[in-house]
Write a protein that holds these residues in place. Structure first.
Motif, mmCIF file in Angstrom:
data_model
loop_
_atom_site.group_PDB
_atom_site.id
_atom_site.type_symbol
_atom_site.label_atom_id
_atom_site.label_comp_id
_atom_site.label_asym_id
_atom_site.label_seq_id
_atom_site.Cartn_x
_atom_site.Cartn_y
_atom_site.Cartn_z
ATOM 1 N N LEU A 100 24.195 82.727 71.137
ATOM 2 C CA LEU A 100 24.863 82.335 72.373
ATOM 3 C C LEU A 100 24.732 83.426 73.432
ATOM 4 C CD1 LEU A 100 26.583 80.019 73.563
ATOM 5 C CD2 LEU A 100 28.619 81.287 72.848
ATOM 6 N N SER A 101 24.746 84.676 73.003
ATOM 7 C CA SER A 101 24.649 85.782 73.966
ATOM 8 C C SER A 101 23.227 86.033 74.440
ATOM 9 C CB SER A 101 25.216 87.062 73.345
ATOM 10 O OG SER A 101 24.483 87.433 72.198
ATOM 11 N N GLY A 102 22.256 85.333 73.864
ATOM 12 C CA GLY A 102 20.879 85.427 74.336
ATOM 13 C C GLY A 102 20.041 86.501 73.672
ATOM 14 N N HIS A 103 20.559 87.099 72.602
ATOM 15 C CA HIS A 103 19.794 88.122 71.899
ATOM 16 C C HIS A 103 19.017 87.509 70.738
ATOM 17 C CE1 HIS A 103 21.599 91.286 74.272
ATOM 18 N NE2 HIS A 103 22.799 90.780 74.024
ATOM 19 N N HIS A 104 18.064 88.265 70.229
ATOM 20 C CA HIS A 104 17.244 87.812 69.104
ATOM 21 C C HIS A 104 17.838 88.355 67.814
ATOM 22 C CE1 HIS A 104 13.687 87.829 72.189
ATOM 23 N NE2 HIS A 104 14.602 86.924 72.461
ATOM 24 N N GLN A 105 17.676 87.621 66.732
ATOM 25 C CA GLN A 105 18.265 88.060 65.474
ATOM 26 C C GLN A 105 17.273 87.970 64.327
ATOM 27 O OE1 GLN A 105 21.375 85.115 64.000
ATOM 28 N NE2 GLN A 105 21.137 84.399 66.118
ATOM 29 N N VAL A 106 17.337 88.989 63.484
ATOM 30 C CA VAL A 106 16.578 89.020 62.241
ATOM 31 C C VAL A 106 17.612 88.922 61.123
ATOM 32 C CG1 VAL A 106 14.922 90.259 60.818
ATOM 33 C CG2 VAL A 106 14.869 90.512 63.317
ATOM 34 N N ILE A 107 17.530 87.869 60.330
ATOM 35 C CA ILE A 107 18.575 87.565 59.359
ATOM 36 C C ILE A 107 18.094 87.833 57.938
ATOM 37 C CG2 ILE A 107 20.034 85.733 58.409
ATOM 38 C CD1 ILE A 107 19.782 84.312 61.120
ATOM 39 N N LYS A 108 18.916 88.549 57.203
ATOM 40 C CA LYS A 108 18.708 88.681 55.758
ATOM 41 C C LYS A 108 19.794 87.840 55.083
ATOM 42 C CE LYS A 108 18.218 91.924 51.915
ATOM 43 N NZ LYS A 108 18.918 91.000 50.987
ATOM 44 N N PRO A 109 19.464 86.604 54.712
ATOM 45 C CA PRO A 109 20.477 85.744 54.091
ATOM 46 C C PRO A 109 20.805 86.225 52.676
ATOM 47 C CG PRO A 109 18.557 84.486 54.863
ATOM 48 C CD PRO A 109 18.170 85.919 54.824
ATOM 49 N N SER A 110 21.966 85.866 52.218
ATOM 50 C CA SER A 110 22.301 86.113 50.823
ATOM 51 C C SER A 110 21.477 85.186 49.942
ATOM 52 C CB SER A 110 23.797 85.863 50.589
ATOM 53 O OG SER A 110 24.089 85.822 49.216
ATOM 54 N N PHE A 135 15.153 83.549 66.316
ATOM 55 C CA PHE A 135 15.525 83.632 64.905
ATOM 56 C C PHE A 135 14.337 84.010 64.040
ATOM 57 C CE2 PHE A 135 17.237 79.648 66.807
ATOM 58 C CZ PHE A 135 18.536 80.077 67.057
ATOM 59 N N SER A 136 14.600 84.820 63.046
ATOM 60 C CA SER A 136 13.621 85.060 61.994
ATOM 61 C C SER A 136 14.373 85.483 60.739
ATOM 62 C CB SER A 136 12.594 86.127 62.394
ATOM 63 O OG SER A 136 13.224 87.373 62.623
ATOM 64 N N LEU A 137 13.784 85.195 59.585
ATOM 65 C CA LEU A 137 14.359 85.572 58.308
ATOM 66 C C LEU A 137 13.532 86.708 57.723
ATOM 67 C CD1 LEU A 137 15.003 82.034 56.739
ATOM 68 C CD2 LEU A 137 16.617 83.465 58.015
ATOM 69 N N ALA A 138 14.188 87.630 57.046
ATOM 70 C CA ALA A 138 13.477 88.780 56.494
ATOM 71 C C ALA A 138 14.160 89.251 55.221
ATOM 72 C CB ALA A 138 13.421 89.917 57.512
ATOM 73 N N ASP A 139 13.359 89.840 54.317
ATOM 74 C CA ASP A 139 13.912 90.423 53.100
ATOM 75 C C ASP A 139 14.491 91.808 53.358
ATOM 76 O OD1 ASP A 139 13.217 88.235 51.519
ATOM 77 O OD2 ASP A 139 11.195 89.021 51.194
ATOM 78 N N GLN A 140 13.943 92.490 54.378
ATOM 79 C CA GLN A 140 14.441 93.802 54.764
ATOM 80 C C GLN A 140 14.613 93.850 56.271
ATOM 81 O OE1 GLN A 140 11.492 96.526 53.076
ATOM 82 N NE2 GLN A 140 12.928 97.026 51.428
#
Length: 260
Positions: A100-110, A135-140
């Motif tokens: 919502l704030s317009g930033h990019h995120q790299v997510i390490k899901p459980s 959005f992107s998903l990453a292991d690290q």
């Protein structure tokens, strides 16, 4: 994407997670297989809350006004998010706030809660390809400008070490307590049952300790807890219950239960 476009995409997500879409239902079933604690009743409870509260248009607009989020974010940051897996979509609010704030995120899901957030991200990208950069998903998580991490007291020490040089939010173990005086109504005790039993008590806001006066009558409370007697049909919960009960019996500890 400007903030209005992001809100419109979130509104579409609200309708989707409240729908009976076959793909979404498959994702929920896969999430339960991935983590046996994620039973349909608790997955749906969390999704109903997300749809009615987090993704409500009035609430989203209120957040935009409160934090003065601009129409366009001139210099978006990369935010790394370590998500917990104690309840379904435990990290959704972090996900929502960063997007919502317009930033990019790299997510390490459980590993215990991968399917739902991955499905949501893929669906948002499918609906709006321009959302892909958010959005992107990453292991690290490496090379981010800031970090948000949720975990145990033990893992938080590692988060503090690795992320100390960057702006960060680190969340540790949390729990809640309830204070009773014996004058609670049946309605209040049923509400307490929700606070205790939702998500099998695994949430950071679940009540795990009660303070009561000497001579407190526990029978009305146990009657209120019968609201969740269906949890004994869940083998993972029943096995854990039997284990804890066995410890009390072996140690000749006093206990009261309405379990079977």
């Amino acid at each position: 994407m400007n903030v209005e476009q992001r809100v419109e995409l979130l509104e579409r997500l609200r309708m989707y997670i409240s729908s009976d879409d076959a793909g979404w239902n498959n994702a929920k079933e896969k999430a339960e297989m991935e983590n046996p604690w994620f039973v349909p009743a608790f997955i749906n409870y969390q999704l109903d809350h997300i749809a009615s509260e987090y993704l409500d248009r009035k609430n989203l607009d209120a957040l935009i006004r409160k934090y003065d989020i601009p129409a366009d974010t001139p210099s978006p940051k990369n935010v790394g998010i370590v998500m917990a897996g104690n309840i379904p979509l435990a990290g959704f609010h972090d996900f929502l706030a960063v997007f919502l704030s317009g930033h990019h995120q790299v997510i390490k899901p459980s590993s215990k809660d991968f399917t739902l957030i991955a499905h949501i991200i893929n669906k948002l990208k499918e609906w709006e390809p321009a959302a892909g950069k958010y959005f992107s998903l990453a292991d690290q998580l490496k090379g981010c400008d800031a970090y948000i991490a949720t975990g145990s007291n033990n893992s938080s020490r590692y988060f503090e070490y690795y992320f100390s040089r960057f702006p960060h939010i680190i969340r540790r173990n949390r729990t809640s307590a309830a204070i009773l005086d014996g004058n609670e109504t049946s309605t209040e005790l049923e509400a307490l049952a929700d606070d205790v039993y939702l998500y099998f008590g695994l949430g950071c806001r679940n009540v795990t300790k009660l303070y009561v006066p000497t001579g407190y009558d526990f029978v009305p409370l146990l009657d209120a807890f019968k609201k969740y007697s269906w949890t004994f049909d869940i083998h993972k919960y029943k096995n854990n219950y039997d284990y804890q009960l066995a410890i009390m019996i072996i140690n000749k500890m006093f206990y009261m239960t309405n379990g079977s």
